[in-house]
Motif scaffolding. Sequence first.
Motif, mmCIF file in Angstrom:
data_model
loop_
_atom_site.group_PDB
_atom_site.id
_atom_site.type_symbol
_atom_site.label_atom_id
_atom_site.label_comp_id
_atom_site.label_asym_id
_atom_site.label_seq_id
_atom_site.Cartn_x
_atom_site.Cartn_y
_atom_site.Cartn_z
ATOM 1 N N TYR A 164 0.719 -1.507 0.196
ATOM 2 C CA TYR A 164 -0.011 0.071 -0.075
ATOM 3 C C TYR A 164 1.080 1.354 0.428
ATOM 4 O O TYR A 164 1.780 1.648 1.061
ATOM 5 C CB TYR A 164 -0.702 -0.254 1.422
ATOM 6 C CG TYR A 164 -1.735 -1.469 1.605
ATOM 7 C CD1 TYR A 164 -2.428 -1.849 0.448
ATOM 8 C CD2 TYR A 164 -1.465 -2.084 2.832
ATOM 9 C CE1 TYR A 164 -2.952 -2.600 0.973
ATOM 10 C CE2 TYR A 164 -2.607 -3.384 2.789
ATOM 11 C CZ TYR A 164 -3.199 -3.669 1.681
ATOM 12 O OH TYR A 164 -3.938 -5.234 1.925
ATOM 13 N N SER A 170 -2.734 3.564 -5.952
ATOM 14 C CA SER A 170 -4.371 3.963 -6.612
ATOM 15 C C SER A 170 -4.850 5.452 -7.112
ATOM 16 O O SER A 170 -4.533 6.239 -6.596
ATOM 17 C CB SER A 170 -5.329 2.886 -5.668
ATOM 18 O OG SER A 170 -6.916 3.098 -6.542
ATOM 19 N N HIS A 180 -4.303 2.980 -1.733
ATOM 20 C CA HIS A 180 -4.637 1.385 -2.539
ATOM 21 C C HIS A 180 -5.532 1.626 -2.266
ATOM 22 O O HIS A 180 -7.050 2.854 -1.975
ATOM 23 C CB HIS A 180 -4.737 0.630 -0.962
ATOM 24 C CG HIS A 180 -4.779 -0.638 -1.573
ATOM 25 N ND1 HIS A 180 -5.980 -1.520 -1.414
ATOM 26 C CD2 HIS A 180 -4.107 -1.955 -2.256
ATOM 27 C CE1 HIS A 180 -5.462 -2.804 -2.024
ATOM 28 N NE2 HIS A 180 -4.742 -2.774 -2.180
ATOM 29 N N SER A 183 -8.722 2.378 -0.634
ATOM 30 C CA SER A 183 -8.161 3.390 0.921
ATOM 31 C C SER A 183 -9.932 4.343 0.525
ATOM 32 O O SER A 183 -9.783 5.185 1.567
ATOM 33 C CB SER A 183 -7.740 4.674 0.896
ATOM 34 O OG SER A 183 -5.973 3.674 0.798
#
Length: 218
Positions: A164, A170, A180, A183
């Motif tokens: 992460y 992301s 991530h 999240s």
Amino acid sequence: LCVSLNTNGVYDDPARVVAQLADLELNQVTVSVDGIPEHHDAVRGAGTYGRMLASVEAMAASGVNVRFNTVLTRNNYRDVPHIVALANEYATEVNFFYMRTIGRGARLFDESLSFEEHYESANDTLRLRESYPELRIMHFEQSFTERSVLPDAAPAGLRFTYPYGSTTFSIAWDGSYWPHGYSPYQDERLLLGRYPQDSILDIWVDSDKLDGMREWFG
């Protein structure tokens, strides 16, 4: 950086969207596949399995590197052989996850596999590798550890870390940046920035918040 796009594969104009994806030359396009048509449509909506499959067929024909993602539940974990056979036809990789009870999944706790069911599913899934040697078949734990920097594999001076925000990053549908993909469902304080106002490279290299998360995970 390797770039992977996650999608449900359901488009109003599949030919146009798939052509755009092919032009982007992404490292990977990950498509959500949730079981046989009946089980997939129960999760994604009526008719979505057929629309997803049409997009996957077009992607494969256009040279897009396709991966399947499947969230395992008590409704679909017996569909693994069907999903693997489908992946073998159109994809290079398939990965099976356990369900996180976040987002819409928070209302579906009773559909989560038990530890024993998940373990049995992992063993059954990995045995399929013998029948599909050209397909990369993974269960969640393998994907997680491969994207982590593990102590026995870390180069000198590189600390152990989970993926992460360290080996993965992301970008959500609205352009927001997160450490991530899960999240956004956990805590808005994990928000790192937003495209196009903030540079991806600046966030990855210079974000104090992201560095703090890396230190905490490490």
